[in-house]
Write a protein that holds these residues in place. Sequence first.
Motif, PDB file in Angstrom:
ATOM      1  N   LEU A 356       0.964  -1.305   0.128  1.00 59.77           N
ATOM      2  CA  LEU A 356       0.191  -0.036   0.038  1.00 59.77           C
ATOM      3  C   LEU A 356       0.906   1.438  -0.084  1.00 59.77           C
ATOM      4  CD1 LEU A 356      -2.892   1.103  -0.045  1.00 59.77           C
ATOM      5  CD2 LEU A 356      -2.728   0.881   2.422  1.00 59.77           C
ATOM      6  N   ILE A 357       1.966   1.217   0.766  1.00 65.42           N
ATOM      7  CA  ILE A 357       2.711   2.579   0.791  1.00 65.42           C
ATOM      8  C   ILE A 357       3.563   2.558  -0.639  1.00 65.42           C
ATOM      9  CG2 ILE A 357       5.193   3.068   1.783  1.00 65.42           C
ATOM     10  CD1 ILE A 357       4.221   2.223   4.398  1.00 65.42           C
ATOM     11  N   ALA A 358       3.778   1.425  -1.275  1.00 64.60           N
ATOM     12  CA  ALA A 358       4.207   1.451  -2.531  1.00 64.60           C
ATOM     13  C   ALA A 358       3.273   1.979  -3.649  1.00 64.60           C
ATOM     14  CB  ALA A 358       4.656   0.025  -3.151  1.00 64.60           C
ATOM     15  N   ARG A 359       2.133   1.973  -3.447  1.00 62.57           N
ATOM     16  CA  ARG A 359       1.344   2.643  -4.262  1.00 62.57           C
ATOM     17  C   ARG A 359       0.965   4.237  -3.987  1.00 62.57           C
ATOM     18  NH1 ARG A 359      -3.995  -0.702  -5.760  1.00 62.57           N
ATOM     19  NH2 ARG A 359      -3.091  -2.893  -5.955  1.00 62.57           N
ATOM     20  N   LEU A 360       1.182   4.422  -2.696  1.00 63.30           N
ATOM     21  CA  LEU A 360       1.192   5.656  -2.167  1.00 63.30           C
ATOM     22  C   LEU A 360       1.986   6.640  -2.645  1.00 63.30           C
ATOM     23  CD1 LEU A 360      -0.579   7.578  -0.447  1.00 63.30           C
ATOM     24  CD2 LEU A 360       0.720   6.648   1.518  1.00 63.30           C
ATOM     25  N   ALA A 361       3.326   6.277  -2.931  1.00 62.40           N
ATOM     26  CA  ALA A 361       4.669   6.919  -2.958  1.00 62.40           C
ATOM     27  C   ALA A 361       4.705   7.708  -4.389  1.00 62.40           C
ATOM     28  CB  ALA A 361       5.818   6.212  -2.810  1.00 62.40           C
ATOM     29  N   LEU A 362       5.043   8.773  -4.533  1.00 62.19           N
ATOM     30  CA  LEU A 362       5.195   9.389  -5.887  1.00 62.19           C
ATOM     31  C   LEU A 362       6.754   9.636  -5.937  1.00 62.19           C
ATOM     32  CD1 LEU A 362       2.770  12.555  -5.642  1.00 62.19           C
ATOM     33  CD2 LEU A 362       2.518  10.559  -7.190  1.00 62.19           C
ATOM     34  N   LYS A 363       7.206   8.601  -6.459  1.00 61.43           N
ATOM     35  CA  LYS A 363       8.852   8.277  -6.624  1.00 61.43           C
ATOM     36  C   LYS A 363       9.471   9.316  -7.356  1.00 61.43           C
ATOM     37  CE  LYS A 363       7.923   3.336  -6.210  1.00 61.43           C
ATOM     38  NZ  LYS A 363       8.007   1.902  -6.738  1.00 61.43           N
ATOM     39  N   PRO A 364      10.784   9.372  -7.420  1.00 61.47           N
ATOM     40  CA  PRO A 364      11.603  10.423  -8.001  1.00 61.47           C
ATOM     41  C   PRO A 364      11.235  10.225  -9.661  1.00 61.47           C
ATOM     42  CG  PRO A 364      12.877   9.423  -6.505  1.00 61.47           C
ATOM     43  CD  PRO A 364      11.580   8.556  -6.392  1.00 61.47           C
ATOM     44  N   GLY A 365      10.905  11.382 -10.249  1.00 60.34           N
ATOM     45  CA  GLY A 365      10.876  11.415 -11.687  1.00 60.34           C
ATOM     46  C   GLY A 365       9.210  11.326 -11.924  1.00 60.34           C
ATOM     47  N   LYS A 366       8.370  11.023 -10.949  1.00 57.10           N
ATOM     48  CA  LYS A 366       6.850  10.810 -11.108  1.00 57.10           C
ATOM     49  C   LYS A 366       6.158  12.054 -11.497  1.00 57.10           C
ATOM     50  CE  LYS A 366       3.696   7.641 -11.697  1.00 57.10           C
ATOM     51  NZ  LYS A 366       3.759   6.726 -12.459  1.00 57.10           N
ATOM     52  N   ILE A 367       6.627  13.105 -10.717  1.00 56.66           N
ATOM     53  CA  ILE A 367       5.869  14.318 -11.231  1.00 56.66           C
ATOM     54  C   ILE A 367       5.928  14.821 -12.538  1.00 56.66           C
ATOM     55  CG2 ILE A 367       5.521  16.700 -10.548  1.00 56.66           C
ATOM     56  CD1 ILE A 367       4.581  14.814  -8.176  1.00 56.66           C
ATOM     57  N   LYS A 368       7.203  14.772 -13.217  1.00 54.79           N
ATOM     58  CA  LYS A 368       7.465  14.972 -14.439  1.00 54.79           C
ATOM     59  C   LYS A 368       6.915  13.989 -15.318  1.00 54.79           C
ATOM     60  CE  LYS A 368      11.333  16.019 -17.727  1.00 54.79           C
ATOM     61  NZ  LYS A 368      10.789  17.408 -17.893  1.00 54.79           N
ATOM     62  N   SER A 369       6.826  12.607 -14.979  1.00 52.57           N
ATOM     63  CA  SER A 369       5.931  11.649 -15.778  1.00 52.57           C
ATOM     64  C   SER A 369       4.606  12.012 -16.053  1.00 52.57           C
ATOM     65  CB  SER A 369       6.372  10.412 -15.179  1.00 52.57           C
ATOM     66  OG  SER A 369       5.542   9.400 -15.933  1.00 52.57           O
ATOM     67  N   LEU A 370       3.854  12.690 -14.724  1.00 53.84           N
ATOM     68  CA  LEU A 370       2.601  12.714 -14.949  1.00 53.84           C
ATOM     69  C   LEU A 370       2.434  13.844 -15.554  1.00 53.84           C
ATOM     70  CD1 LEU A 370       1.685  12.143 -10.996  1.00 53.84           C
ATOM     71  CD2 LEU A 370       0.688  11.132 -12.814  1.00 53.84           C
ATOM     72  N   ALA A 371       3.266  15.018 -15.504  1.00 51.23           N
ATOM     73  CA  ALA A 371       2.946  16.214 -16.347  1.00 51.23           C
ATOM     74  C   ALA A 371       3.082  15.914 -17.734  1.00 51.23           C
ATOM     75  CB  ALA A 371       4.056  17.156 -15.979  1.00 51.23           C
ATOM     76  N   ASN A 372       4.057  14.999 -18.158  1.00 48.14           N
ATOM     77  CA  ASN A 372       4.230  14.640 -19.510  1.00 48.14           C
ATOM     78  C   ASN A 372       3.011  13.677 -20.195  1.00 48.14           C
ATOM     79  OD1 ASN A 372       6.488  15.977 -19.825  1.00 48.14           O
ATOM     80  ND2 ASN A 372       7.767  14.133 -19.390  1.00 48.14           N
ATOM     81  N   SER A 373       2.320  13.021 -19.085  1.00 47.70           N
ATOM     82  CA  SER A 373       1.156  12.214 -19.550  1.00 47.70           C
ATOM     83  C   SER A 373       0.115  13.052 -20.010  1.00 47.70           C
ATOM     84  CB  SER A 373       0.820  11.114 -18.525  1.00 47.70           C
ATOM     85  OG  SER A 373       0.534  11.637 -17.221  1.00 47.70           O
ATOM     86  N   VAL A 374      -0.264  14.120 -19.206  1.00 44.68           N
ATOM     87  CA  VAL A 374      -1.176  15.201 -19.500  1.00 44.68           C
ATOM     88  C   VAL A 374      -0.939  16.054 -20.709  1.00 44.68           C
ATOM     89  CG1 VAL A 374      -2.518  17.138 -18.655  1.00 44.68           C
ATOM     90  CG2 VAL A 374      -1.537  15.453 -16.920  1.00 44.68           C
ATOM     91  N   ARG A 375       0.214  16.176 -21.232  1.00 48.18           N
ATOM     92  CA  ARG A 375       0.698  16.687 -22.404  1.00 48.18           C
ATOM     93  C   ARG A 375       0.333  15.659 -23.420  1.00 48.18           C
ATOM     94  NH1 ARG A 375       5.194  18.533 -19.055  1.00 48.18           N
ATOM     95  NH2 ARG A 375       5.191  20.861 -18.713  1.00 48.18           N
ATOM     96  N   VAL A 376       0.637  14.596 -23.198  1.00 44.33           N
ATOM     97  CA  VAL A 376       0.234  13.463 -24.564  1.00 44.33           C
ATOM     98  C   VAL A 376      -1.298  13.710 -24.505  1.00 44.33           C
ATOM     99  CG1 VAL A 376       0.034  11.014 -24.726  1.00 44.33           C
ATOM    100  CG2 VAL A 376       2.444  12.070 -23.931  1.00 44.33           C
ATOM    101  N   LEU A 377      -2.056  13.580 -23.313  1.00 45.77           N
ATOM    102  CA  LEU A 377      -3.392  13.846 -23.625  1.00 45.77           C
ATOM    103  C   LEU A 377      -3.923  15.011 -24.563  1.00 45.77           C
ATOM    104  CD1 LEU A 377      -4.774  12.152 -20.451  1.00 45.77           C
ATOM    105  CD2 LEU A 377      -5.366  11.592 -22.453  1.00 45.77           C
ATOM    106  N   ALA A 378      -3.271  16.129 -24.224  1.00 47.29           N
ATOM    107  CA  ALA A 378      -3.718  17.381 -24.422  1.00 47.29           C
ATOM    108  C   ALA A 378      -3.328  17.348 -26.295  1.00 47.29           C
ATOM    109  CB  ALA A 378      -2.551  18.466 -24.032  1.00 47.29           C
ATOM    110  N   ASN A 379      -2.452  16.645 -26.572  1.00 48.75           N
ATOM    111  CA  ASN A 379      -1.876  16.881 -27.994  1.00 48.75           C
ATOM    112  C   ASN A 379      -2.622  15.611 -28.548  1.00 48.75           C
ATOM    113  OD1 ASN A 379      -0.144  19.002 -28.139  1.00 48.75           O
ATOM    114  ND2 ASN A 379       1.130  17.675 -26.913  1.00 48.75           N
TER     115      ASN A 379
END
Length: 715
Positions: A356-379
């Motif tokens: 459960l803790i593993a699911r909870l953690a925003l690991k290093p690089g995750k924020i950038k990855s999430l932002a990029n996934s939003v950009r993929v959807l935008a495009n």
Amino acid sequence: MMNGYDSPRGFVKDVKRLVIKVGTAIVTRSDGRLAVGRLGSLCEQIKELNSEGYEVIVVSSGAVGLGRQRLKYRKLVNTSFADLQKPQMDPDGKACAAVGQSSLMALYDTLFSQLDVSSAQLLVTDHDFRDKDFRRQLSETVKSLLDSRVVPIFNENDAVSTRKAPYEDSSGIFWDNDSLAALLALEIKADLLVLLSDVEGLYSGPPSDPRSKLIRTYIKEKHQSEITFGDKSRVGRGGMIAKVKAAVNAASVGVPVVITSGYAPNNILKVLQGEDVGTLFHDDAHLWTSAKEFGAREMALAARESSRRLQALSSEDRKKILLGIADAIEANENYIKAENEADLAAAEAVGLTKSLIARLALKPGKIKSLANSVRVLANMEDPIGRVLKRTELADGLVLEKTSSPLGVLLIVFEARPEALVQIASLAIRSGNAILLKGGKEAVRSNAILHKVITEAIPNTVGRKLIGLVTSRDEIPDLLKLDDVIDLVIPRGSNKLVSQIKESTKIPVMGHADGICHVYVDKSANLEMAKHIILDAKLDYPAACNAMETLLVHKDLVGTGGLTDLMVDLRTEGVTLYGGPKAAKKLSIPQAHSLHHEYNSMAGTIEIVNDVHGAIDHIHEYGSAHTDCIIAEDQDVAEVFLRQVDSAAVFHNASTRFCDGARFGLGAEVGISTSRIHARGPVGVEGLLTTRWILRGSGQIVDGDNGVIYTHKDII
């Protein structure tokens, strides 16, 4: 600065400088005399705050009331009996202010001196604040006093006010001590404004009316048209209307305000301890709105209205919103990480499982990855309004089947904060509104992500497009709204999904369990099998698409390939359990159930006779999520692919590929094991329905007389 808190009052932990406004009703009793006991209690609270390092500024009314009482008494002493028979005129208000101000400050000075606190008087007028140099000097003086632990006490200098009717005129930079307090809070950059009243806070109607209810958090969109005010202050010139106006103005420029009772002991201390006293005004209050306080129906209806505004935008404008959200996520990475780390620390403190803790953690690089996934959807190509089919019904009569948003979605998801970003961005791309209920373990992470995302949504759409439900207790009310909410997507335990399905008429789409199987056929390339199985189990054991059960053809039992595979799994830390056959033949502990999702470094092995045995096992014990066959025999593989009734079926590939981003969907709102509407990873297309658009030129049915139907497809 962006902050996420676990409750609407959580921001008080960051308060250092506060302004306290004391009304005339607090300073005086009902007979007009000094309320020494109340003022003494107030000064004791300020003393305690002062000693704890808070910077306290007081704005105090009361001078006019005290002056009026003293002048009336003086006039009575100096007036003859004959003169008393004549009509009596009230003393001049400015004279009352001049006489009463010295009495008021003398009282504060006496009380604070007993507590070893120094105070200072600062009298200001509306005209003063028109001067930039005055405002700069005011801030410097206040800072100097606070640095010396002196309590500045402000009052409007009514004795020399240049306004013609300072007791009635509601114009200018400020017009009473409530608006003065709000102005000062902004000018000196206060973290909190406390407006003390003679009632507990803002009520939905006159406090004397038993039907009136105390409003804990003021939401402008909801309350401004619903509140009925009673009489104005018995002694001052403002009352609750003035306080609410001042509070709304201060909150709109970033200064939180609490209106609370100055009669109740220690209320200021309670406010700063985060207790739910009085009425809170905060610029983000609409983001904290719960279904209980705002009303489930109102919350859902507001979301629907926002979704319609979103759909009315051009494709380019919707794209810009998503790109803005992506930028905002990256810009606030430090704040998001801080709140996520707080969630992780809390989870570890209460002993939550590693998975459960593993699911909870925003690991290093995750924020950038999430932002990029939003950009993929935008495009991506705009999914809304696409013509799926065009048919000529008759001459000049053309029918189009077009893609359309579903409307309002209620999504209950697990303790995985990244899901909030994915779900929100998918909803915006598909033109839908969403009400989100995340896992309680991720309360801080969800709050900050929700705040970041909604603040990037323009007012033309409205922040209520994405609502954050704060308690599971609020879900039952939302589940009753089958006329407003169009789809429920639960992502959680089997128990949760079952409860939701039993509690609502709203269509439910989702999966309860991710019991994924990998079947190794006798024809398999065992080296390939080892790589696939290790990835399916080890890449992310907590994921719903991780392998939970390994099915092995009976002919592989006792071979070196199976032995090596078991050794590799154990070497990586996987605990192996066996089905009835495997437990006996492989000498491993028997699994307590073959229908079990471990979500951890554990798994089940069972032995089957052939591909048909594997299919039967999957249908009996699986969850129709993702199942895989590893085989070189193409005929056997085709049997498996055709007959396994799961949302995703793979050949010679890891189950971990079952993912919206990996499928090219940009992201996913969940993986559906339902057999209606959408199945498998649900991306943008899974959040759309269809509309029919008919274009004619005056045709009528008229019993179909004279209408020649062609039903011809138009390319």
